[in-house]
Motif scaffolding. Structure first.
Motif, PDB file in Angstrom:
ATOM      1  N   PHE A 131     -40.021 -49.289  68.688  1.00  0.00           N
ATOM      2  CA  PHE A 131     -40.163 -47.836  68.756  1.00  0.00           C
ATOM      3  C   PHE A 131     -41.276 -47.446  69.730  1.00  0.00           C
ATOM      4  N   ILE A 132     -42.312 -48.275  69.846  1.00  0.00           N
ATOM      5  CA  ILE A 132     -43.423 -48.012  70.756  1.00  0.00           C
ATOM      6  C   ILE A 132     -43.806 -49.306  71.458  1.00  0.00           C
ATOM      7  N   ARG A 133     -44.589 -49.177  72.504  1.00  0.00           N
ATOM      8  CA  ARG A 133     -45.194 -50.354  73.138  1.00  0.00           C
ATOM      9  C   ARG A 133     -46.575 -49.995  73.642  1.00  0.00           C
ATOM     10  N   ARG A 134     -47.436 -50.991  73.711  1.00  0.00           N
ATOM     11  CA  ARG A 134     -48.786 -50.807  74.246  1.00  0.00           C
ATOM     12  C   ARG A 134     -48.752 -51.104  75.735  1.00  0.00           C
ATOM     13  N   LEU A 135     -49.395 -50.239  76.530  1.00  0.00           N
ATOM     14  CA  LEU A 135     -49.455 -50.437  77.975  1.00  0.00           C
ATOM     15  C   LEU A 135     -50.620 -51.369  78.286  1.00  0.00           C
ATOM     16  N   PRO A 136     -50.405 -52.444  79.050  1.00  0.00           N
ATOM     17  CA  PRO A 136     -51.458 -53.425  79.305  1.00  0.00           C
ATOM     18  C   PRO A 136     -52.579 -52.862  80.171  1.00  0.00           C
ATOM     19  N   ASN A 137     -53.808 -53.371  79.932  1.00  0.00           N
ATOM     20  CA  ASN A 137     -54.999 -53.049  80.734  1.00  0.00           C
ATOM     21  C   ASN A 137     -55.355 -51.572  80.727  1.00  0.00           C
ATOM     22  N   ARG A 138     -54.986 -50.863  79.662  1.00  0.00           N
ATOM     23  CA  ARG A 138     -55.333 -49.455  79.563  1.00  0.00           C
ATOM     24  C   ARG A 138     -55.887 -49.158  78.186  1.00  0.00           C
ATOM     25  N   ALA A 139     -56.929 -48.359  78.172  1.00  0.00           N
ATOM     26  CA  ALA A 139     -57.519 -47.968  76.899  1.00  0.00           C
ATOM     27  C   ALA A 139     -56.673 -46.868  76.261  1.00  0.00           C
ATOM     28  N   ARG A 140     -56.463 -46.965  74.941  1.00  0.00           N
ATOM     29  CA  ARG A 140     -55.755 -45.934  74.178  1.00  0.00           C
ATOM     30  C   ARG A 140     -54.399 -45.593  74.799  1.00  0.00           C
ATOM     31  N   ALA A 141     -53.629 -46.584  75.206  1.00  0.00           N
ATOM     32  CA  ALA A 141     -52.370 -46.292  75.899  1.00  0.00           C
ATOM     33  C   ALA A 141     -51.196 -46.812  75.089  1.00  0.00           C
ATOM     34  N   LEU A 142     -50.423 -45.887  74.524  1.00  0.00           N
ATOM     35  CA  LEU A 142     -49.198 -46.206  73.805  1.00  0.00           C
ATOM     36  C   LEU A 142     -48.055 -45.419  74.428  1.00  0.00           C
ATOM     37  N   GLU A 143     -46.881 -46.019  74.476  1.00  0.00           N
ATOM     38  CA  GLU A 143     -45.694 -45.345  74.988  1.00  0.00           C
ATOM     39  C   GLU A 143     -44.636 -45.328  73.901  1.00  0.00           C
ATOM     40  N   VAL A 144     -44.062 -44.173  73.642  1.00  0.00           N
ATOM     41  CA  VAL A 144     -42.973 -44.053  72.677  1.00  0.00           C
ATOM     42  C   VAL A 144     -41.669 -44.400  73.385  1.00  0.00           C
ATOM     43  N   LEU A 145     -41.008 -45.466  72.930  1.00  0.00           N
ATOM     44  CA  LEU A 145     -39.762 -45.915  73.545  1.00  0.00           C
ATOM     45  C   LEU A 145     -38.556 -45.172  72.985  1.00  0.00           C
ATOM     46  N   ARG A 146     -38.581 -44.877  71.692  1.00  0.00           N
ATOM     47  CA  ARG A 146     -37.502 -44.122  71.062  1.00  0.00           C
ATOM     48  C   ARG A 146     -38.032 -43.528  69.771  1.00  0.00           C
ATOM     49  N   MET A 147     -37.365 -42.485  69.323  1.00  0.00           N
ATOM     50  CA  MET A 147     -37.769 -41.808  68.103  1.00  0.00           C
ATOM     51  C   MET A 147     -36.786 -42.105  66.985  1.00  0.00           C
ATOM     52  N   PRO A 148     -37.196 -41.904  65.704  1.00  0.00           N
ATOM     53  CA  PRO A 148     -36.256 -42.054  64.595  1.00  0.00           C
ATOM     54  C   PRO A 148     -35.112 -41.047  64.734  1.00  0.00           C
ATOM     55  N   GLU A 149     -34.081 -41.244  63.924  1.00  0.00           N
ATOM     56  CA  GLU A 149     -32.947 -40.329  63.956  1.00  0.00           C
ATOM     57  C   GLU A 149     -33.420 -38.907  63.705  1.00  0.00           C
ATOM     58  N   ARG A 150     -32.726 -37.938  64.302  1.00  0.00           N
ATOM     59  CA  ARG A 150     -33.148 -36.547  64.285  1.00  0.00           C
ATOM     60  C   ARG A 150     -33.465 -36.049  62.864  1.00  0.00           C
ATOM     61  N   GLY A 151     -32.643 -36.395  61.898  1.00  0.00           N
ATOM     62  CA  GLY A 151     -32.838 -35.896  60.546  1.00  0.00           C
ATOM     63  C   GLY A 151     -33.999 -36.538  59.832  1.00  0.00           C
TER      64      GLY A 151
END
Length: 227
Positions: A53-73
């Motif tokens: 669902f998420i991944r950490r970006l390398p060599n960056r402070a406080r860096a998270l990327e949302v890859l996908r979200m839970p189902e709409r409901g």
């Protein structure tokens, strides 16, 4: 299926990225989810990473990327009311510009001469640098020693931010490795089969070498200065 806390965390991260372009800190995540310690945040983030669902970006402070979200409901946000879909789509990680306060850590490889060439020291330290100062490519940093580049605004004690490359055009400021032993920061000039390394200080004279004596190690991309 995600747990309730995992749902709350990914929604909080997504909302914060949409609002500010910067991932929330672990302390902010702990308070938002009413957890007792940051170790609980680490466990939740690891679980979301494992489920992609998420991944950490390398060599960056406080860096998270949302890859996908839970189902709409299933989406339950602990932040402010969700923005309209159009507003969220306009600020997704794929289209949002890098925030000005994003930080990248690059290798700090010792001291480089801006005067008489000195040995280029290798080191394992890392230097945090605002991402806005760097362009594309691989970068490293060198601490400047000497005053031969002062008229280019490069002072003793500055940190030169260098983009790795083995080529240079006339007039570019480069890290030049001389006889595979010494390195210096100078303007690069070609003179037939010779290479001239020009200082930016009228008290210094240009240095001339055969082309086979010089290897370009990178081009100047930026400077950091401490006051």
């Amino acid at each position: 299926m995600l747990t309730r806390k995992q749902h709350e965390l990914i929604c909080f991260i997504s909302d914060r990225l949409a609002e500010t372009g910067v991932s929330p800190s672990f302390e902010e995540m702990k308070e938002a989810l009413d957890l007792k310690s940051k170790s609980g945040v680490h466990r939740l983030i690891s679980a979301l990473e494992e489920r992609e669902f998420i991944r950490r970006l390398p060599n960056r402070a406080r860096a998270l990327e949302v890859l996908r979200m839970p189902e709409r409901g299933e989406r339950k946000s602990v932040a402010k009311a969700a923005k309209p879909a159009a507003a969220v789509a306009a600020t997704t990680p794929a289209t949002r510009p890098a925030p000005a306060n994003d930080v990248v850590e690059i290798p700090l490889h010792g001291r480089i001469a801006a005067g008489t060439p000195i040995e280029a020291l290798e080191g394992s330290a890392m230097l945090p640098v605002p991402a806005a100062l760097l362009g594309a490519g691989e970068h490293y940093a060198l601490e400047v020693a000497g005053d031969s580049m002062v008229e280019a605004g490069i002072l003793d004690g500055d940190y030169a931010l260098i983009r790795r490359t083995e080529t240079a055009r006339d007039g570019e400021i480069v890290v030049a490795l001389i006889d595979d032993a010494e390195a210096t920061l100078k303007y690069f000039r070609k003179e037939g089969v010779m290479v001239r390394l020009d200082p930016a200080n009228r008290d210094y004279t240009p240095q001339r070498y055969r082309s086979d004596q010089i290897r370009v190690q990178g081009r100047l991309a930026g400077l950091l200065r401490r006051y």
